[in-house]
Design a protein around this motif. Structure first.
Motif, PDB file in Angstrom:
ATOM      1  N   VAL A 212       0.818  -1.219   0.000  1.00 51.23           N
ATOM      2  CA  VAL A 212       0.000   0.000   0.000  1.00 51.23           C
ATOM      3  C   VAL A 212       0.852   1.270   0.000  1.00 51.23           C
ATOM      4  O   VAL A 212       0.340   2.362  -0.237  1.00 51.23           O
ATOM      5  CB  VAL A 212      -0.980   0.039   1.201  1.00 51.23           C
ATOM      6  CG1 VAL A 212      -1.996  -1.093   1.103  1.00 51.23           C
ATOM      7  CG2 VAL A 212      -0.225  -0.036   2.529  1.00 51.23           C
ATOM      8  N   PHE A 213       2.157   1.110   0.302  1.00 50.75           N
ATOM      9  CA  PHE A 213       3.049   2.277   0.297  1.00 50.75           C
ATOM     10  C   PHE A 213       3.820   2.407  -1.018  1.00 50.75           C
ATOM     11  O   PHE A 213       4.715   3.229  -1.130  1.00 50.75           O
ATOM     12  CB  PHE A 213       4.044   2.198   1.463  1.00 50.75           C
ATOM     13  CG  PHE A 213       3.417   2.341   2.813  1.00 50.75           C
ATOM     14  CD1 PHE A 213       3.118   3.594   3.319  1.00 50.75           C
ATOM     15  CD2 PHE A 213       3.141   1.228   3.589  1.00 50.75           C
ATOM     16  CE1 PHE A 213       2.545   3.733   4.570  1.00 50.75           C
ATOM     17  CE2 PHE A 213       2.567   1.354   4.844  1.00 50.75           C
ATOM     18  CZ  PHE A 213       2.261   2.608   5.339  1.00 50.75           C
ATOM     19  N   GLU A 214       3.491   1.559  -1.993  1.00 47.67           N
ATOM     20  CA  GLU A 214       4.257   1.625  -3.236  1.00 47.67           C
ATOM     21  C   GLU A 214       4.021   2.961  -3.945  1.00 47.67           C
ATOM     22  O   GLU A 214       4.947   3.553  -4.483  1.00 47.67           O
ATOM     23  CB  GLU A 214       3.883   0.449  -4.142  1.00 47.67           C
ATOM     24  CG  GLU A 214       5.048  -0.010  -5.003  1.00 47.67           C
ATOM     25  CD  GLU A 214       4.932  -1.500  -5.317  1.00 47.67           C
ATOM     26  OE1 GLU A 214       5.287  -1.870  -6.433  1.00 47.67           O
ATOM     27  OE2 GLU A 214       4.462  -2.267  -4.447  1.00 47.67           O
ATOM     28  N   LYS A 216       3.666   6.729  -3.895  1.00 43.54           N
ATOM     29  CA  LYS A 216       4.100   7.813  -3.005  1.00 43.54           C
ATOM     30  C   LYS A 216       2.960   8.725  -2.591  1.00 43.54           C
ATOM     31  O   LYS A 216       3.065   9.465  -1.614  1.00 43.54           O
ATOM     32  CB  LYS A 216       5.170   8.667  -3.705  1.00 43.54           C
ATOM     33  CG  LYS A 216       6.546   8.041  -3.679  1.00 43.54           C
ATOM     34  CD  LYS A 216       7.169   8.212  -2.305  1.00 43.54           C
ATOM     35  CE  LYS A 216       8.491   7.473  -2.201  1.00 43.54           C
ATOM     36  NZ  LYS A 216       8.861   7.169  -0.822  1.00 43.54           N
ATOM     37  N   ASN A 217       1.876   8.726  -3.378  1.00 45.11           N
ATOM     38  CA  ASN A 217       0.766   9.620  -3.074  1.00 45.11           C
ATOM     39  C   ASN A 217      -0.365   8.931  -2.318  1.00 45.11           C
ATOM     40  O   ASN A 217      -1.436   9.513  -2.130  1.00 45.11           O
ATOM     41  CB  ASN A 217       0.231  10.235  -4.375  1.00 45.11           C
ATOM     42  CG  ASN A 217       1.304  11.031  -5.083  1.00 45.11           C
ATOM     43  OD1 ASN A 217       2.017  11.807  -4.441  1.00 45.11           O
ATOM     44  ND2 ASN A 217       1.458  10.818  -6.381  1.00 45.11           N
ATOM     45  N   ALA A 218      -0.123   7.692  -1.879  1.00 42.92           N
ATOM     46  CA  ALA A 218      -1.161   6.947  -1.170  1.00 42.92           C
ATOM     47  C   ALA A 218      -1.487   7.612   0.163  1.00 42.92           C
ATOM     48  O   ALA A 218      -0.620   8.217   0.808  1.00 42.92           O
ATOM     49  CB  ALA A 218      -0.696   5.512  -0.943  1.00 42.92           C
ATOM     50  N   ASP A 219      -2.744   7.484   0.577  1.00 38.43           N
ATOM     51  CA  ASP A 219      -3.165   8.028   1.872  1.00 38.43           C
ATOM     52  C   ASP A 219      -2.330   7.443   3.001  1.00 38.43           C
ATOM     53  O   ASP A 219      -2.090   8.104   4.023  1.00 38.43           O
ATOM     54  CB  ASP A 219      -4.645   7.681   2.126  1.00 38.43           C
ATOM     55  CG  ASP A 219      -5.566   8.463   1.199  1.00 38.43           C
ATOM     56  OD1 ASP A 219      -5.086   9.432   0.570  1.00 38.43           O
ATOM     57  OD2 ASP A 219      -6.746   8.093   1.116  1.00 38.43           O
ATOM     58  N   GLU A 220      -1.898   6.188   2.844  1.00 41.34           N
ATOM     59  CA  GLU A 220      -1.112   5.555   3.903  1.00 41.34           C
ATOM     60  C   GLU A 220       0.182   6.327   4.178  1.00 41.34           C
ATOM     61  O   GLU A 220       0.628   6.425   5.318  1.00 41.34           O
ATOM     62  CB  GLU A 220      -0.784   4.100   3.516  1.00 41.34           C
ATOM     63  CG  GLU A 220      -1.946   3.135   3.667  1.00 41.34           C
ATOM     64  CD  GLU A 220      -2.932   3.187   2.496  1.00 41.34           C
ATOM     65  OE1 GLU A 220      -2.714   3.984   1.552  1.00 41.34           O
ATOM     66  OE2 GLU A 220      -3.922   2.419   2.539  1.00 41.34           O
TER      67      GLU A 220
END
Lengths: 465, 465
Positions: A212-214, A216-220
């Motif tokens: 889920v962190f792949e 860079k713009n993810a909410d995570e």
């Protein structure tokens, strides 16, 4: 020392407890010791001198220990540390073993720069999102990070390797790593006299993410940074993968510029460094390591004995003789004069590791007349810094050198951070060392000494990271 | 596991590398494991539960490692680390190997309180005045301090023992030690609800000196303090030997007061703790240790499972049912409400070591109506804290408990310091851990989550030392 039949024998390990060590381990260490002897000879040192007689042994032990990550397996660490832990139904939310972000912040690590072999410090922040109703024992996030830090490294690769290893070991929804790395920025002997505002540390922030962190713009990532930002991490400064790294290890950029002055690298010394790299478990022909032996030797040559003596002799003849003129003033009329926070750079002769910090000098003057300018004192400090040293000797040598020019009343305080205190077994990250030399009236008059010591400012503004 | 013929076999040590361990060592560890099982049973735990099945093994390993000082010799550490170093003629002054004060500051150590067996943290400052033209390798000042810190200790004895050992090892003109000790101050279950301003740490400064430092008023002490004072040490606060120590370990003073409520100590558990003390290499009949088993058991009983469930059931029936009334408001009209920095105290079920910190809770309210008061939330936090826990579960349990009372839109962040991160192999002194549970709209709406996370203040004001 030979090896016993069972392939191991006892040695004193760093904490004073007996441990066991294999034949192969012993062979690698002996080979590093031989290489270190070649380096010491190349510096013009007498390898039988008392202070450095055991330096090859100490350097080999510290280097093997500092790169023990090559001999560790993530699987051994993670195995047995995954615990079943209930999560929530996805429709309700995320927590525990299913989707609740877990972060361990501010792990102090150090690593060795693959470009120049100097240690660099790391503040490591690790996060992951559990899945499959399992969580990892918190300390294992630190241990896995250590495995990759204890190798020859480069910040982005370190982040990527920790990230990939944790992802494989935990099989979570995602792993996020942010590293705040600080590389000591040693000036070289040629430039230090010109560069009065020398920057002591070069810093870089890097990050890496899987799952889920792949993206860079993810909410995570935003959640992760929210919990880091108020711990002094400014996300604006995070290095973008692929952009230039020029400022990280200055040894690589500097070396080209100054190589003409220092001359070609001694090939025997460079070969010795390459053999050390091999003994640590690395391939000296790996692309990033090909230039490392030359860079390390070039840096090391800043501390060769002949450099120093030659230059200091020339300096003393031309610059200081004329100063010794005001010895007839009544000493009780004199006032305290302080020159504080003169930076120095040196190399610990016990471990071949840098130590650096500031020198404070106090002496007595009459009628406001200052017999030695601060820049002259700074030069003397640099001259005694750039050699294989111990802090106690550095302190004494500075005091002894300036004492005859100042009627014998001198106090010198040296405050330093020793890389050997962080990059060896004891790993005392915040520690610092102070040494004093007191001559003449400073040795006998406590009030005088005290008024100088009280004038030394807080080290937070001048020292360390 | 049995022992092999050669009296040693390989085990995985803390850093994941293989080491060797003797039969006696193994016997002591097995005996600690048995004692820990008795303690877990006494707490009402199922010792075959997945999370704590290996806890006896982990506790035994950590305790042996954390008290390895009993098996270390100062002679082994100092030997070979004394270096010849020129000094000055006494008539000229003091420096280097004859009279120049050497100080190593800010060494992070931890030790175990002999009164209650909880770990305490130490900032250690060591100084000595060399004589006989010899200096000690700087890292050895740290290593020798560790030998005595890694035992069951009391601050003044720790200072005295390090001081005496260094004096004997170096034979210098004098040794000075200043220790800044911080003892975690756990409230007990009975008093935590009443004491909203509970002090998290109890601190004490102690000192010890030999030779030229034997006299507290010697000029040498003034020099030493001058170089410490500007590192945050206030010498006015140094504890005077012999004066009362009441405030140091509160377990001893508290226990008498609360023992009537908790009831008599289970003698089987106390005997188990005494056997642990013996297995660590100590005499459980030493005067200062006689009351330790009872104190430790009394403290541990704060975390028994039945305590918690009984009380929480009662609490939920009487206090919360009436709150669940405003579920019919349109959820998009609601505003974010945050209750921040609710302190918590807990016990890591993997290591039987404390972890503690703060809980931040966010939820949505309509028209300024707050359905759960902060003190109610604080009670829920305490209820889930006082048991054998893991931080991920604590976070989830708090969220799950309050979620039905708040229409299911809840965010909980727990920030903690884990004693197991400093008092075991990895010794990461500055690290902290954050976990999150997000339910309802907080799970799906990033902007809402972000606005809560941004409202969490910097931890420096609320957490740790």
């Amino acid at each position: 020392m030979g090896c016993f039949d069972d392939g191991s024998f006892n040695v004193e390990v760093e904490n004073g407890v007996m441990g066991s060590i294999s034949c192969e381990e012993e062979g690698n260490r002996a080979s590093i010791e031989d290489a270190v002897k070649i380096l010491l000879l190349g510096l013009g040192e007498d390898i039988n001198r008392e202070g450095i007689r055991k330096t090859p042994f100490r350097v080999a032990k510290a280097l093997r220990e500092g790169t023990r990550g090559y001999r560790q397996k993530v699987k051994d660490i993670v195995q047995g540390a995954l615990f079943p832990e209930a999560g929530l139904d996805d429709r309700v939310g995320h927590a525990g073993g299913a989707g609740g972000l877990v972060i361990v912040r501010d792990l102090d690590l150090f690593s060795y720069c693959e470009s120049c072999m100097l240690p660099f410090q790391v503040k490591c922040h690790v996060g992951y999102v559990p899945s499959s109703q399992r969580v990892l024992g918190l300390s294992k996030l630190s241990r896995v990070s250590e495995v990759f830090a204890k190798r020859l490294q480069e910040p982005q690769r370190l982040a990527d390797e920790v990230c990939a290893a944790l992802h494989q070991g935990i099989n979570p929804a995602g792993v996020a790593i942010v590293l705040h790395c600080s590389h000591i920025h040693f000036p070289d002997l040629e430039s230090v006299f010109l560069d009065s505002n020398h920057q002591r540390w070069l810093k870089i922030l890097v990050s890496s993410g899987t799952g889920v962190f792949e993206n860079k713009n993810a909410d995570e990532w935003a959640d992760f940074y929210s919990l880091l930002k108020f711990r002094g991490i400014n996300i604006e400064k995070v290095h973008v993968r692929g952009s230039s790294y020029q400022s990280w290890c200055t040894q690589s950029s500097l070396s080209a510029k100054v190589s003409s002055k220092i001359g070609p690298v001694n090939p025997v010394m460079a070969t010795a460094v390459a053999s050390i790299i091999k003994s640590l478990g690395e391939d000296p022909l790996r692309q990033e390591l090909v230039g490392t032996p030359s860079r390390f030797v070039r840096w090391l040559m800043n501390f060769q004995t002949s450099n120093l003596d030659m230059k200091l002799n020339g300096f003393l003849h031309s610059g200081i003789d004329s100063l010794k003129t005001n010895g007839d003033v009544n000493s009780s009329d004199k006032k305290l004069h302080s020159d504080l926070n003169l930076p120095f750079w040196s190399q610990c002769e016990h471990h071949l590791l840098p130590f650096h910090g500031v020198v404070h000098i106090g002496y007595l003057i009459s009628d406001g007349y200052i017999p030695i300018g601060k820049s002259t004192l700074q030069s003397i400090v640099h001259f005694y810094g750039f050699k294989l040293q111990v802090q106690e000797r550095l302190t004494r040598q500075i005091a002894e050198t300036i004492s005859p020019l100042l009627d014998g009343d001198v106090i010198v305080v040296v405050e330093a951070s020793h890389t050997c205190m962080i990059s060896r077994g004891i790993e005392k990250f915040g520690s610092s060392t102070a040494t004093i030399a007191v001559l003449g009236r400073f040795a006998t008059e406590h009030a005088l000494r005290a008024s100088f010591l009280e004038s030394i400012p807080s080290p937070t503004s001048s020292e360390g990271q």
